[in-house]
Write a protein that holds these residues in place. Structure first.
Motif, PDB file in Angstrom:
ATOM      1  N   ALA A 166      16.136  58.113   0.775  1.00 10.12           N
ATOM      2  CA  ALA A 166      15.413  59.044  -0.096  1.00 10.12           C
ATOM      3  C   ALA A 166      14.863  60.214   0.726  1.00 10.12           C
ATOM      4  CB  ALA A 166      14.287  58.315  -0.826  1.00 10.12           C
ATOM      5  N   ASP A 167      14.285  59.914   1.884  1.00 11.45           N
ATOM      6  CA  ASP A 167      13.764  60.979   2.749  1.00 11.45           C
ATOM      7  C   ASP A 167      14.894  61.884   3.239  1.00 11.45           C
ATOM      8  OD1 ASP A 167      11.195  60.024   2.443  1.00 11.45           O
ATOM      9  OD2 ASP A 167      11.160  58.993   4.381  1.00 11.45           O
ATOM     10  N   GLU A 168      16.025  61.288   3.622  1.00 11.37           N
ATOM     11  CA  GLU A 168      17.167  62.074   4.099  1.00 11.37           C
ATOM     12  C   GLU A 168      17.652  63.026   3.009  1.00 11.37           C
ATOM     13  OE1 GLU A 168      21.750  61.393   5.680  1.00 11.37           O
ATOM     14  OE2 GLU A 168      20.341  59.712   5.722  1.00 11.37           O
ATOM     15  N   ARG A 169      17.761  62.534   1.779  1.00 11.15           N
ATOM     16  CA  ARG A 169      18.203  63.375   0.662  1.00 11.15           C
ATOM     17  C   ARG A 169      17.254  64.552   0.477  1.00 11.15           C
ATOM     18  NH1 ARG A 169      16.431  63.570  -4.218  1.00 11.15           N
ATOM     19  NH2 ARG A 169      15.374  61.564  -4.060  1.00 11.15           N
ATOM     20  N   LEU A 170      15.954  64.277   0.495  1.00  8.93           N
ATOM     21  CA  LEU A 170      14.970  65.345   0.323  1.00  8.93           C
ATOM     22  C   LEU A 170      15.022  66.357   1.472  1.00  8.93           C
ATOM     23  CD1 LEU A 170      11.974  63.204  -0.967  1.00  8.93           C
ATOM     24  CD2 LEU A 170      13.369  64.804  -2.303  1.00  8.93           C
ATOM     25  N   LEU A 171      15.177  65.861   2.699  1.00  9.45           N
ATOM     26  CA  LEU A 171      15.255  66.765   3.852  1.00  9.45           C
ATOM     27  C   LEU A 171      16.506  67.630   3.814  1.00  9.45           C
ATOM     28  CD1 LEU A 171      13.935  64.311   6.564  1.00  9.45           C
ATOM     29  CD2 LEU A 171      12.810  66.419   5.789  1.00  9.45           C
TER      30      LEU A 171
ATOM     31  N   ILE B  69      23.376  70.766   9.660  1.00  7.59           N
ATOM     32  CA  ILE B  69      22.878  69.491   9.118  1.00  7.59           C
ATOM     33  C   ILE B  69      23.706  68.344   9.694  1.00  7.59           C
ATOM     34  CG2 ILE B  69      22.632  68.112   7.012  1.00  7.59           C
ATOM     35  CD1 ILE B  69      22.044  70.827   5.554  1.00  7.59           C
ATOM     36  N   ALA B  70      25.016  68.522   9.731  1.00  2.00           N
ATOM     37  CA  ALA B  70      25.895  67.477  10.282  1.00  2.00           C
ATOM     38  C   ALA B  70      25.544  67.185  11.736  1.00  2.00           C
ATOM     39  CB  ALA B  70      27.355  67.915  10.172  1.00  2.00           C
ATOM     40  N   LEU B  71      25.306  68.225  12.502  1.00  2.00           N
ATOM     41  CA  LEU B  71      24.936  68.055  13.906  1.00  2.00           C
ATOM     42  C   LEU B  71      23.667  67.212  14.030  1.00  2.00           C
ATOM     43  CD1 LEU B  71      25.458  68.911  16.882  1.00  2.00           C
ATOM     44  CD2 LEU B  71      23.949  70.857  16.437  1.00  2.00           C
ATOM     45  N   ARG B  72      22.668  67.519  13.212  1.00  2.00           N
ATOM     46  CA  ARG B  72      21.390  66.794  13.258  1.00  2.00           C
ATOM     47  C   ARG B  72      21.517  65.341  12.802  1.00  2.00           C
ATOM     48  NH1 ARG B  72      18.181  69.876  16.420  1.00  2.00           N
ATOM     49  NH2 ARG B  72      18.542  72.043  15.881  1.00  2.00           N
ATOM     50  N   LEU B  73      22.448  65.089  11.871  1.00  2.00           N
ATOM     51  CA  LEU B  73      22.638  63.725  11.360  1.00  2.00           C
ATOM     52  C   LEU B  73      23.657  62.924  12.175  1.00  2.00           C
ATOM     53  CD1 LEU B  73      22.703  64.343   7.487  1.00  2.00           C
ATOM     54  CD2 LEU B  73      20.858  63.328   8.853  1.00  2.00           C
ATOM     55  N   GLY B  74      24.288  63.576  13.147  1.00  2.00           N
ATOM     56  CA  GLY B  74      25.283  62.883  13.954  1.00  2.00           C
ATOM     57  C   GLY B  74      26.600  62.670  13.221  1.00  2.00           C
TER      58      GLY B  74
ATOM     59  N   HIS C 272      25.384  63.834   1.467  1.00  2.00           N
ATOM     60  CA  HIS C 272      24.397  64.283   0.496  1.00  2.00           C
ATOM     61  C   HIS C 272      24.801  63.857  -0.921  1.00  2.00           C
ATOM     62  CE1 HIS C 272      22.176  67.515  -1.822  1.00  2.00           C
ATOM     63  NE2 HIS C 272      21.220  66.825  -1.228  1.00  2.00           N
ATOM     64  N   HIS C 273      26.065  64.030  -1.252  1.00  2.00           N
ATOM     65  CA  HIS C 273      26.546  63.621  -2.580  1.00  2.00           C
ATOM     66  C   HIS C 273      26.403  62.110  -2.768  1.00  2.00           C
ATOM     67  CE1 HIS C 273      27.834  67.535  -3.828  1.00  2.00           C
ATOM     68  NE2 HIS C 273      28.627  67.675  -2.779  1.00  2.00           N
TER      69      HIS C 273
ATOM     70  N   ARG D 240      20.897  57.576  -5.937  1.00  2.00           N
ATOM     71  CA  ARG D 240      19.633  57.801  -6.650  1.00  2.00           C
ATOM     72  C   ARG D 240      19.863  57.818  -8.153  1.00  2.00           C
ATOM     73  NH1 ARG D 240      14.648  56.528  -6.626  1.00  2.00           N
ATOM     74  NH2 ARG D 240      13.239  58.147  -7.278  1.00  2.00           N
ATOM     75  N   VAL D 241      20.933  58.474  -8.594  1.00  2.00           N
ATOM     76  CA  VAL D 241      21.259  58.503 -10.020  1.00  2.00           C
ATOM     77  C   VAL D 241      21.538  57.085 -10.512  1.00  2.00           C
ATOM     78  CG1 VAL D 241      23.007  59.264 -11.694  1.00  2.00           C
ATOM     79  CG2 VAL D 241      22.079  60.891 -10.037  1.00  2.00           C
ATOM     80  N   GLY D 242      22.227  56.294  -9.695  1.00  2.00           N
ATOM     81  CA  GLY D 242      22.494  54.901 -10.056  1.00  2.00           C
ATOM     82  C   GLY D 242      21.213  54.102 -10.229  1.00  2.00           C
ATOM     83  N   GLU D 243      20.223  54.339  -9.377  1.00  2.00           N
ATOM     84  CA  GLU D 243      18.933  53.653  -9.504  1.00  2.00           C
ATOM     85  C   GLU D 243      18.246  54.023 -10.810  1.00  2.00           C
ATOM     86  OE1 GLU D 243      16.567  54.533  -6.064  1.00  2.00           O
ATOM     87  OE2 GLU D 243      18.117  53.786  -4.702  1.00  2.00           O
ATOM     88  N   PHE D 244      18.278  55.307 -11.168  1.00  2.00           N
ATOM     89  CA  PHE D 244      17.668  55.741 -12.425  1.00  2.00           C
ATOM     90  C   PHE D 244      18.364  55.080 -13.614  1.00  2.00           C
ATOM     91  CE2 PHE D 244      16.152  59.672 -10.120  1.00  2.00           C
ATOM     92  CZ  PHE D 244      14.819  59.332 -10.184  1.00  2.00           C
ATOM     93  N   ARG D 245      19.690  55.026 -13.567  1.00  3.03           N
ATOM     94  CA  ARG D 245      20.436  54.388 -14.658  1.00  3.03           C
ATOM     95  C   ARG D 245      20.063  52.923 -14.799  1.00  3.03           C
ATOM     96  NH1 ARG D 245      26.144  57.178 -13.464  1.00  3.03           N
ATOM     97  NH2 ARG D 245      25.750  59.092 -14.602  1.00  3.03           N
ATOM     98  N   MET D 246      19.933  52.222 -13.672  1.00  2.00           N
ATOM     99  CA  MET D 246      19.569  50.810 -13.720  1.00  2.00           C
ATOM    100  C   MET D 246      18.189  50.638 -14.351  1.00  2.00           C
ATOM    101  SD  MET D 246      21.987  48.921 -12.743  1.00  2.00           S
ATOM    102  CE  MET D 246      21.117  47.389 -12.548  1.00  2.00           C
ATOM    103  N   ARG D 247      17.252  51.517 -14.029  1.00  2.00           N
ATOM    104  CA  ARG D 247      15.911  51.419 -14.605  1.00  2.00           C
ATOM    105  C   ARG D 247      15.929  51.697 -16.100  1.00  2.00           C
ATOM    106  NH1 ARG D 247      12.728  54.886 -10.643  1.00  2.00           N
ATOM    107  NH2 ARG D 247      13.562  53.960  -8.797  1.00  2.00           N
ATOM    108  N   LEU D 248      16.783  52.626 -16.523  1.00  3.92           N
ATOM    109  CA  LEU D 248      16.890  52.918 -17.956  1.00  3.92           C
ATOM    110  C   LEU D 248      17.474  51.727 -18.714  1.00  3.92           C
ATOM    111  CD1 LEU D 248      18.152  56.609 -17.934  1.00  3.92           C
ATOM    112  CD2 LEU D 248      15.917  55.782 -18.691  1.00  3.92           C
ATOM    113  N   LEU D 249      18.463  51.074 -18.102  1.00  3.17           N
ATOM    114  CA  LEU D 249      19.108  49.932 -18.750  1.00  3.17           C
ATOM    115  C   LEU D 249      18.226  48.698 -18.736  1.00  3.17           C
ATOM    116  CD1 LEU D 249      22.727  50.333 -17.340  1.00  3.17           C
ATOM    117  CD2 LEU D 249      21.926  50.842 -19.654  1.00  3.17           C
TER     118      LEU D 249
END
Length: 154
Positions: free
Chosen positions: A94-99, A113-118, A129-130, A136-145
């Motif tokens: 989650a932190d990586e996505r936000l950063l 970004i690739a250089l920093r993430l190795g 990133h995708h 994250r979208v999958g987590e939201f879907r699970m909570r909705l279901l």
């Protein structure tokens, strides 16, 4: 201006019990001697415990760990540490996505970004990133279901 992280006040309700908080509390109860630089910093204690447990079977690996676990680590310690690893991975993802979002908004290239993430190149960083967004979208879907679903991260 620096931002301070919100801390829990003494009068606030404790966080609800989850498998992760139960695993953390169980490890700390079973091993009250885990070194703590700050007794309120359970994250640091957890990280040390995870590293020590993970390396408890290897004399070579534990030389660089701050604490030495009993040899061999108990099964319940190993499974609790594994549960904590999953929770850390979720928080780090989650932190990586936000950063990544922040760096892109500031015009930093995918290659940087690739250089920093190795990662091998900008395309790999964009794919990562995708992947993080899809998780994250999958987590939201699970909570909705399943609204009764308990979060696994503290």
């Amino acid at each position: 201006m620096s931002r301070r992280m919100k801390t829990r006040n003494a009068g606030e309700l404790p966080e609800p019990a989850t498998p992760v908080t139960e695993a953390r509390d169980a490890l700390l109860r079973r091993h009250p001697d885990l070194p703590r630089t700050d007794p309120t910093d359970t994250d640091a204690v957890e990280r040390r415990a995870i590293s020590a447990i993970a390396t408890s079977d290897s004399v070579e690996a534990w030389r660089d760990v701050a604490i030495r676990w009993e040899d061999p680590a108990a099964e319940e310690d190993i499974t609790d540490a594994l549960l904590l690893c999953g929770a850390y991975r979720k928080r780090l993802d989650a932190d990586e996505r936000l950063l990544i979002d922040m760096t892109r908004r500031r015009g930093i290239s995918w290659a940087e970004i690739a250089l920093r993430l190795g990662l091998r190149d900008g395309r790999a960083a964009e794919e990562r990133h995708h992947q993080l967004i899809a998780e994250r979208v999958g987590e939201f879907r699970m909570r909705l279901l399943d609204p009764e679903r308990t979060e696994s991260a503290p």
